[in-house]
Design a protein around this motif. Structure first.
Motif, PDB file in Angstrom:
ATOM      1  N   PRO A  40      32.260  38.015  39.234  1.00 31.30           N
ATOM      2  CA  PRO A  40      33.521  37.648  39.873  1.00 31.30           C
ATOM      3  C   PRO A  40      34.718  38.208  39.094  1.00 31.30           C
ATOM      4  O   PRO A  40      34.907  37.890  37.929  1.00 31.30           O
ATOM      5  N   GLY A  41      35.481  39.077  39.734  1.00 27.39           N
ATOM      6  CA  GLY A  41      36.659  39.657  39.094  1.00 27.39           C
ATOM      7  C   GLY A  41      36.360  40.686  38.031  1.00 27.39           C
ATOM      8  O   GLY A  41      37.255  41.080  37.292  1.00 27.39           O
ATOM      9  N   GLN A  42      35.119  41.172  37.945  1.00 33.66           N
ATOM     10  CA  GLN A  42      34.744  42.172  36.950  1.00 33.66           C
ATOM     11  C   GLN A  42      34.108  43.363  37.654  1.00 33.66           C
ATOM     12  O   GLN A  42      33.201  43.190  38.473  1.00 33.66           O
ATOM     13  N   TYR A  43      34.582  44.563  37.312  1.00 31.94           N
ATOM     14  CA  TYR A  43      34.132  45.777  37.979  1.00 31.94           C
ATOM     15  C   TYR A  43      33.930  46.901  36.974  1.00 31.94           C
ATOM     16  O   TYR A  43      34.548  46.916  35.914  1.00 31.94           O
ATOM     17  N   HIS A  44      33.066  47.842  37.339  1.00 32.28           N
ATOM     18  CA  HIS A  44      32.968  49.109  36.623  1.00 32.28           C
ATOM     19  C   HIS A  44      33.461  50.163  37.605  1.00 32.28           C
ATOM     20  O   HIS A  44      32.958  50.264  38.726  1.00 32.28           O
ATOM     21  N   ALA A  64      45.209  53.365  39.170  1.00 35.01           N
ATOM     22  CA  ALA A  64      45.649  53.101  40.539  1.00 35.01           C
ATOM     23  C   ALA A  64      44.518  52.482  41.359  1.00 35.01           C
ATOM     24  O   ALA A  64      44.722  51.540  42.128  1.00 35.01           O
ATOM     25  N   ARG A  65      43.296  52.993  41.197  1.00 38.33           N
ATOM     26  CA  ARG A  65      42.139  52.438  41.917  1.00 38.33           C
ATOM     27  C   ARG A  65      41.868  51.015  41.437  1.00 38.33           C
ATOM     28  O   ARG A  65      41.590  50.131  42.228  1.00 38.33           O
ATOM     29  N   ALA A  66      41.956  50.776  40.120  1.00 36.74           N
ATOM     30  CA  ALA A  66      41.709  49.441  39.569  1.00 36.74           C
ATOM     31  C   ALA A  66      42.733  48.438  40.081  1.00 36.74           C
ATOM     32  O   ALA A  66      42.401  47.281  40.339  1.00 36.74           O
ATOM     33  N   ALA A  67      43.967  48.871  40.258  1.00 42.45           N
ATOM     34  CA  ALA A  67      45.014  47.967  40.726  1.00 42.45           C
ATOM     35  C   ALA A  67      44.737  47.471  42.139  1.00 42.45           C
ATOM     36  O   ALA A  67      45.168  46.380  42.506  1.00 42.45           O
ATOM     37  N   THR A  68      43.973  48.230  42.917  1.00 43.27           N
ATOM     38  CA  THR A  68      43.654  47.789  44.285  1.00 43.27           C
ATOM     39  C   THR A  68      42.588  46.699  44.295  1.00 43.27           C
ATOM     40  O   THR A  68      42.412  46.039  45.310  1.00 43.27           O
ATOM     41  N   LEU A  69      41.885  46.513  43.191  1.00 40.64           N
ATOM     42  CA  LEU A  69      40.806  45.530  43.127  1.00 40.64           C
ATOM     43  C   LEU A  69      41.313  44.117  42.865  1.00 40.64           C
ATOM     44  O   LEU A  69      40.668  43.150  43.245  1.00 40.64           O
ATOM     45  N   CYS A  70      42.437  44.003  42.187  1.00 40.94           N
ATOM     46  CA  CYS A  70      42.960  42.693  41.800  1.00 40.94           C
ATOM     47  C   CYS A  70      44.029  42.238  42.787  1.00 40.94           C
ATOM     48  O   CYS A  70      44.725  43.054  43.390  1.00 40.94           O
ATOM     49  N   ALA A  71      44.160  40.934  42.916  1.00 40.24           N
ATOM     50  CA  ALA A  71      45.190  40.367  43.779  1.00 40.24           C
ATOM     51  C   ALA A  71      46.572  40.692  43.210  1.00 40.24           C
ATOM     52  O   ALA A  71      46.730  40.889  42.001  1.00 40.24           O
ATOM     53  N   LYS A  72      47.564  40.741  44.086  1.00 42.80           N
ATOM     54  CA  LYS A  72      48.920  41.066  43.658  1.00 42.80           C
ATOM     55  C   LYS A  72      49.397  40.038  42.637  1.00 42.80           C
ATOM     56  O   LYS A  72      49.267  38.834  42.848  1.00 42.80           O
ATOM     57  N   ASP A  93      35.672  49.637  32.463  1.00 43.63           N
ATOM     58  CA  ASP A  93      35.380  48.292  32.934  1.00 43.63           C
ATOM     59  C   ASP A  93      36.712  47.611  33.221  1.00 43.63           C
ATOM     60  O   ASP A  93      37.637  47.674  32.414  1.00 43.63           O
ATOM     61  N   VAL A  94      36.819  46.997  34.387  1.00 46.33           N
ATOM     62  CA  VAL A  94      38.061  46.375  34.836  1.00 46.33           C
ATOM     63  C   VAL A  94      37.826  44.883  35.016  1.00 46.33           C
ATOM     64  O   VAL A  94      36.824  44.473  35.611  1.00 46.33           O
ATOM     65  N   THR A  95      38.747  44.067  34.497  1.00 43.71           N
ATOM     66  CA  THR A  95      38.697  42.620  34.672  1.00 43.71           C
ATOM     67  C   THR A  95      39.996  42.171  35.316  1.00 43.71           C
ATOM     68  O   THR A  95      41.081  42.502  34.833  1.00 43.71           O
ATOM     69  N   CYS A  96      39.884  41.413  36.397  1.00 39.75           N
ATOM     70  CA  CYS A  96      41.049  40.840  37.062  1.00 39.75           C
ATOM     71  C   CYS A  96      41.270  39.437  36.507  1.00 39.75           C
ATOM     72  O   CYS A  96      40.322  38.671  36.354  1.00 39.75           O
ATOM     73  N   GLY A  97      42.514  39.094  36.219  1.00 33.74           N
ATOM     74  CA  GLY A  97      42.811  37.796  35.630  1.00 33.74           C
ATOM     75  C   GLY A  97      42.638  37.854  34.131  1.00 33.74           C
ATOM     76  O   GLY A  97      42.421  38.905  33.546  1.00 33.74           O
ATOM     77  N   GLU A  98      42.741  36.711  33.522  1.00 32.94           N
ATOM     78  CA  GLU A  98      42.573  36.646  32.073  1.00 32.94           C
ATOM     79  C   GLU A  98      41.097  36.779  31.724  1.00 32.94           C
ATOM     80  O   GLU A  98      40.257  36.131  32.351  1.00 32.94           O
TER      81      GLU A  98
END
Length: 119
Positions: A40-44, A64-72, A93-98
């Protein structure tokens, strides 16, 4: 007398003088991308870009691609960023949120102290 080899060489030289000079594209464009959800909220994220793009474009397009994965308004963390030049690509590796910090488990062994601290 001109031989066929001489004529072919002359034609090749004439053709090569008409080629445009190599240049860098003004900015990169994404040619392929892959996004794998790790949790949840973690992507490669992997982004491949066009050849002859300026340095730094692969990272810009990955962000730019990673920014589309997380909520505004949600925090975006990028870890383990790797960039390759040929072929031009970036992966991270991209994490959305803290990011979640795992608390130490009570079963974990205590860190070894300095042997000189013994009484």
């Amino acid at each position: 007398m001109r031989t066929p080899a001489t004529l072919l060489l002359a034609a090749a030289v004439a053709a090569c003088t008409g080629l445009p000079a190599p240049y860098l594209a003004p900015q990169g464009s994404e040619t392929a991308a892959a996004v794998d959800e790790l949790g949840p909220g973690q992507y490669h994220v992997l982004v491949r870009i066009n050849y002859f793009a300026p340095d730094g474009e692969a990272e810009r397009l990955l962000r730019a691609r990673a920014a589309t994965l997380c909520a505004k308004g949600e925090a975006l963390h990028i870890d383990h960023l790797a960039i390759a030049r040929q072929p031009a690509m970036a992966a991270a590796d991209v994490t959305c949120g803290e990011p979640k910090v795992e608390p130490p488990t009570p079963d974990a062994p205590a860190p070894a102290g300095d042997p000189g601290d013994a009484d």
